[in-house]
Motif scaffolding. Structure first.
Motif, PDB file in Angstrom:
ATOM      1  N   ARG A 130      -2.886  15.193  -0.400  1.00 63.93           N
ATOM      2  CA  ARG A 130      -2.757  14.355  -1.596  1.00 63.93           C
ATOM      3  C   ARG A 130      -2.023  13.050  -1.270  1.00 63.93           C
ATOM      4  O   ARG A 130      -2.372  11.994  -1.799  1.00 63.93           O
ATOM      5  CB  ARG A 130      -2.040  15.117  -2.704  1.00 63.93           C
ATOM      6  N   MET A 131      -1.002  13.174  -0.405  1.00 59.94           N
ATOM      7  CA  MET A 131      -0.270  11.952  -0.002  1.00 59.94           C
ATOM      8  C   MET A 131      -1.216  11.020   0.758  1.00 59.94           C
ATOM      9  O   MET A 131      -1.222   9.810   0.530  1.00 59.94           O
ATOM     10  CB  MET A 131       0.933  12.315   0.871  1.00 59.94           C
ATOM     11  N   ALA A 132      -2.037  11.614   1.679  1.00 60.19           N
ATOM     12  CA  ALA A 132      -2.985  10.795   2.438  1.00 60.19           C
ATOM     13  C   ALA A 132      -4.004  10.164   1.494  1.00 60.19           C
ATOM     14  O   ALA A 132      -4.344   8.978   1.624  1.00 60.19           O
ATOM     15  CB  ALA A 132      -3.684  11.648   3.492  1.00 60.19           C
ATOM     16  N   ALA A 133      -4.499  10.969   0.525  1.00 57.23           N
ATOM     17  CA  ALA A 133      -5.465  10.435  -0.443  1.00 57.23           C
ATOM     18  C   ALA A 133      -4.824   9.316  -1.275  1.00 57.23           C
ATOM     19  O   ALA A 133      -5.451   8.282  -1.535  1.00 57.23           O
ATOM     20  CB  ALA A 133      -5.984  11.545  -1.340  1.00 57.23           C
ATOM     21  N   ALA A 134      -3.560   9.547  -1.680  1.00 55.04           N
ATOM     22  CA  ALA A 134      -2.867   8.521  -2.464  1.00 55.04           C
ATOM     23  C   ALA A 134      -2.660   7.261  -1.631  1.00 55.04           C
ATOM     24  O   ALA A 134      -2.857   6.138  -2.127  1.00 55.04           O
ATOM     25  CB  ALA A 134      -1.526   9.062  -2.958  1.00 55.04           C
ATOM     26  N   GLU A 135      -2.297   7.411  -0.352  1.00 56.84           N
ATOM     27  CA  GLU A 135      -2.122   6.247   0.521  1.00 56.84           C
ATOM     28  C   GLU A 135      -3.451   5.527   0.715  1.00 56.84           C
ATOM     29  O   GLU A 135      -3.499   4.297   0.716  1.00 56.84           O
ATOM     30  CB  GLU A 135      -1.545   6.688   1.864  1.00 56.84           C
ATOM     31  N   ASP A 136      -4.556   6.329   0.867  1.00 59.27           N
ATOM     32  CA  ASP A 136      -5.880   5.713   0.989  1.00 59.27           C
ATOM     33  C   ASP A 136      -6.229   4.941  -0.277  1.00 59.27           C
ATOM     34  O   ASP A 136      -6.777   3.818  -0.204  1.00 59.27           O
ATOM     35  CB  ASP A 136      -6.945   6.782   1.259  1.00 59.27           C
ATOM     36  N   GLN A 137      -5.928   5.535  -1.445  1.00 64.41           N
ATOM     37  CA  GLN A 137      -6.213   4.853  -2.709  1.00 64.41           C
ATOM     38  C   GLN A 137      -5.381   3.580  -2.837  1.00 64.41           C
ATOM     39  O   GLN A 137      -5.871   2.548  -3.310  1.00 64.41           O
ATOM     40  CB  GLN A 137      -5.937   5.792  -3.892  1.00 64.41           C
ATOM     41  N   ILE A 138      -4.105   3.692  -2.407  1.00 64.71           N
ATOM     42  CA  ILE A 138      -3.229   2.506  -2.476  1.00 64.71           C
ATOM     43  C   ILE A 138      -3.773   1.421  -1.548  1.00 64.71           C
ATOM     44  O   ILE A 138      -3.856   0.247  -1.921  1.00 64.71           O
ATOM     45  CB  ILE A 138      -1.775   2.886  -2.126  1.00 64.71           C
ATOM     46  N   GLU A 139      -4.160   1.830  -0.321  1.00 60.40           N
ATOM     47  CA  GLU A 139      -4.706   0.866   0.644  1.00 60.40           C
ATOM     48  C   GLU A 139      -5.994   0.249   0.108  1.00 60.40           C
ATOM     49  O   GLU A 139      -6.217  -0.947   0.214  1.00 60.40           O
ATOM     50  CB  GLU A 139      -4.953   1.562   1.988  1.00 60.40           C
ATOM     51  N   SER A 140      -6.859   1.112  -0.479  1.00 57.94           N
ATOM     52  CA  SER A 140      -8.109   0.619  -1.053  1.00 57.94           C
ATOM     53  C   SER A 140      -7.829  -0.333  -2.211  1.00 57.94           C
ATOM     54  O   SER A 140      -8.460  -1.394  -2.318  1.00 57.94           O
ATOM     55  CB  SER A 140      -8.948   1.807  -1.529  1.00 57.94           C
ATOM     56  N   ALA A 141      -6.875   0.035  -3.048  1.00 59.86           N
ATOM     57  CA  ALA A 141      -6.527  -0.834  -4.176  1.00 59.86           C
ATOM     58  C   ALA A 141      -5.952  -2.151  -3.669  1.00 59.86           C
ATOM     59  O   ALA A 141      -6.260  -3.235  -4.207  1.00 59.86           O
ATOM     60  CB  ALA A 141      -5.533  -0.131  -5.097  1.00 59.86           C
ATOM     61  N   ARG A 142      -5.129  -2.089  -2.613  1.00 61.07           N
ATOM     62  CA  ARG A 142      -4.539  -3.309  -2.046  1.00 61.07           C
ATOM     63  C   ARG A 142      -5.648  -4.187  -1.458  1.00 61.07           C
ATOM     64  O   ARG A 142      -5.704  -5.402  -1.689  1.00 61.07           O
ATOM     65  CB  ARG A 142      -3.512  -2.957  -0.969  1.00 61.07           C
ATOM     66  N   THR A 143      -6.591  -3.523  -0.721  1.00 60.66           N
ATOM     67  CA  THR A 143      -7.704  -4.268  -0.129  1.00 60.66           C
ATOM     68  C   THR A 143      -8.554  -4.906  -1.221  1.00 60.66           C
ATOM     69  O   THR A 143      -8.956  -6.078  -1.121  1.00 60.66           O
ATOM     70  CB  THR A 143      -8.564  -3.314   0.726  1.00 60.66           C
ATOM     71  N   ASN A 144      -8.836  -4.123  -2.285  1.00 63.50           N
ATOM     72  CA  ASN A 144      -9.613  -4.664  -3.410  1.00 63.50           C
ATOM     73  C   ASN A 144      -8.872  -5.811  -4.081  1.00 63.50           C
ATOM     74  O   ASN A 144      -9.494  -6.815  -4.471  1.00 63.50           O
ATOM     75  CB  ASN A 144      -9.926  -3.572  -4.427  1.00 63.50           C
ATOM     76  N   ALA A 145      -7.569  -5.641  -4.229  1.00 62.98           N
ATOM     77  CA  ALA A 145      -6.780  -6.701  -4.868  1.00 62.98           C
ATOM     78  C   ALA A 145      -6.798  -7.970  -4.011  1.00 62.98           C
ATOM     79  O   ALA A 145      -6.970  -9.085  -4.529  1.00 62.98           O
ATOM     80  CB  ALA A 145      -5.356  -6.221  -5.096  1.00 62.98           C
ATOM     81  N   VAL A 146      -6.636  -7.777  -2.688  1.00 62.25           N
ATOM     82  CA  VAL A 146      -6.666  -8.947  -1.787  1.00 62.25           C
ATOM     83  C   VAL A 146      -8.037  -9.611  -1.851  1.00 62.25           C
ATOM     84  O   VAL A 146      -8.163 -10.850  -1.922  1.00 62.25           O
ATOM     85  CB  VAL A 146      -6.310  -8.531  -0.342  1.00 62.25           C
ATOM     86  N   LYS A 147      -9.121  -8.788  -1.859  1.00 64.00           N
ATOM     87  CA  LYS A 147     -10.481  -9.314  -1.929  1.00 64.00           C
ATOM     88  C   LYS A 147     -10.694 -10.058  -3.231  1.00 64.00           C
ATOM     89  O   LYS A 147     -11.284 -11.140  -3.251  1.00 64.00           O
ATOM     90  CB  LYS A 147     -11.489  -8.159  -1.791  1.00 64.00           C
ATOM     91  N   GLU A 148     -10.205  -9.443  -4.336  1.00 62.92           N
ATOM     92  CA  GLU A 148     -10.355 -10.101  -5.632  1.00 62.92           C
ATOM     93  C   GLU A 148      -9.604 -11.427  -5.655  1.00 62.92           C
ATOM     94  O   GLU A 148     -10.113 -12.435  -6.170  1.00 62.92           O
ATOM     95  CB  GLU A 148      -9.848  -9.184  -6.758  1.00 62.92           C
ATOM     96  N   VAL A 149      -8.409 -11.411  -5.075  1.00 62.67           N
ATOM     97  CA  VAL A 149      -7.627 -12.663  -5.048  1.00 62.67           C
ATOM     98  C   VAL A 149      -8.358 -13.698  -4.195  1.00 62.67           C
ATOM     99  O   VAL A 149      -8.466 -14.884  -4.561  1.00 62.67           O
ATOM    100  CB  VAL A 149      -6.197 -12.399  -4.510  1.00 62.67           C
ATOM    101  N   ARG A 150      -8.893 -13.246  -3.016  1.00 63.79           N
ATOM    102  CA  ARG A 150      -9.640 -14.140  -2.134  1.00 63.79           C
ATOM    103  C   ARG A 150     -10.881 -14.677  -2.855  1.00 63.79           C
ATOM    104  O   ARG A 150     -11.166 -15.889  -2.817  1.00 63.79           O
ATOM    105  CB  ARG A 150     -10.058 -13.376  -0.884  1.00 63.79           C
ATOM    106  N   ASP A 151     -11.623 -13.726  -3.479  1.00 62.26           N
ATOM    107  CA  ASP A 151     -12.839 -14.134  -4.190  1.00 62.26           C
ATOM    108  C   ASP A 151     -12.498 -15.121  -5.312  1.00 62.26           C
ATOM    109  O   ASP A 151     -13.225 -16.106  -5.520  1.00 62.26           O
ATOM    110  CB  ASP A 151     -13.575 -12.917  -4.763  1.00 62.26           C
TER     111      ASP A 151
END
Length: 190
Positions: A130-151
Motif C-alpha cells: 500500500r505504501m508503494a502504491a501510495a508512493e506510485d500514486q503520489i509520483e504519478s500525481a506529481r508527474t501529472n501536475a508537472v505535465k499540467e503545469v508544463r502544458d
C-alpha cells in the motif's frame, strides 16, 4: 464333640439331677414330680428330633447357607476385582485423553503463534504494498501536475507568442506562413 453327643449329655445331666430340686415332697422319678415330667417330655422331644434326623437336616441347611454365603462372597470379590480393573482402565483412558488434550492444546497454541507471526508478516507486506502504491500514486500525481503545469505554461506561451506574432505579422507574412505549413503537411502525408 458332635451335636448328637451334646444333646445326649444334656439329657443325662438333667436326669441325674438331685432329688433336692424336685417339686414338692415327691421323689424325683415319680410322675407326680413336675420336674421329672418336664425332663421326660424334653427327652422324648429330643429323641423325636434325633429319630427324624432334624439336627442333621439343620446342620445340612446351615452348611448350604454357609456355602451360599461363601459363594456370594466369592462372587462379590470377583465383582470387586472386576470393578477395580474397570476403574483402572477408565483411569488409564482418562490419563490418555488428558495427555492427548494437552498435546492438542500445545499444538493449537503453536499453530496460533505461527498464524499470528504469518498474519504480522502478511500485514507488513500489505502495508509495504500500500505504501508503494501510495508512493506510485503520489509520483504519478506529481508527474501529472508537472505535465499540467508544463502544458499550461506551453499553452500560455503559445497564446502569448501568437498574440505577439499576430501583432507583428503582416497579411503577406501570414499568407506565406500558411502556404509553408500546407506544403510541409503535404510532404509529410505523401
Amino acid at each position: 464333640m458332635s451335636d448328637m453327643q451334646r444333646i445326649t449329655l444334656s439329657a443325662a445331666a438333667t436326669m441325674l439331677a438331685s432329688p433336692a430340686f424336685a417339686a414338692g415332697d415327691k421323689p424325683f422319678f415319680s410322675l407326680g414330680n413336675t420336674d421329672f415330667v418336664v425332663t421326660l417330655g424334653f427327652l422324648v422331644f429330643i429323641g423325636i428330633l434325633i429319630y427324624y434326623k432334624v439336627p442333621t437336616l439343620l446342620v445340612g441347611m446351615l452348611d448350604k447357607r454357609a456355602d451360599g454365603i461363601r459363594s456370594e462372597l466369592d462372587e462379590a470379590k470377583a465383582l470387586r476385582e472386576e470393578a477395580q480393573a474397570l476403574l483402572a482402565s477408565y483411569e488409564r483412558q482418562q490419563r490418555d485423553v488428558q495427555e492427548q488434550a494437552d498435546r492438542i492444546i500445545a499444538h493449537a497454541k503453536e499453530e496460533a503463534t505461527l498464524a499470528g507471526e504469518q498474519a504480522r508478516k502478511d500485514l507488513e507486506k500489505s502495508i509495504a504494498r500500500r505504501m508503494a502504491a501510495a508512493e506510485d500514486q503520489i509520483e504519478s500525481a506529481r508527474t501529472n501536475a508537472v505535465k499540467e503545469v508544463r502544458d499550461r505554461a506551453i499553452a500560455v506561451a503559445v497564446h502569448a507568442a501568437r498574440d505577439v506574432v499576430a501583432k507583428q505579422m503582416t497579411a503577406k507574412d501570414a499568407t506565406k506562413s500558411i502556404d509553408d505549413a500546407i506544403s510541409e503537411v503535404g510532404k509529410k502525408l505523401h
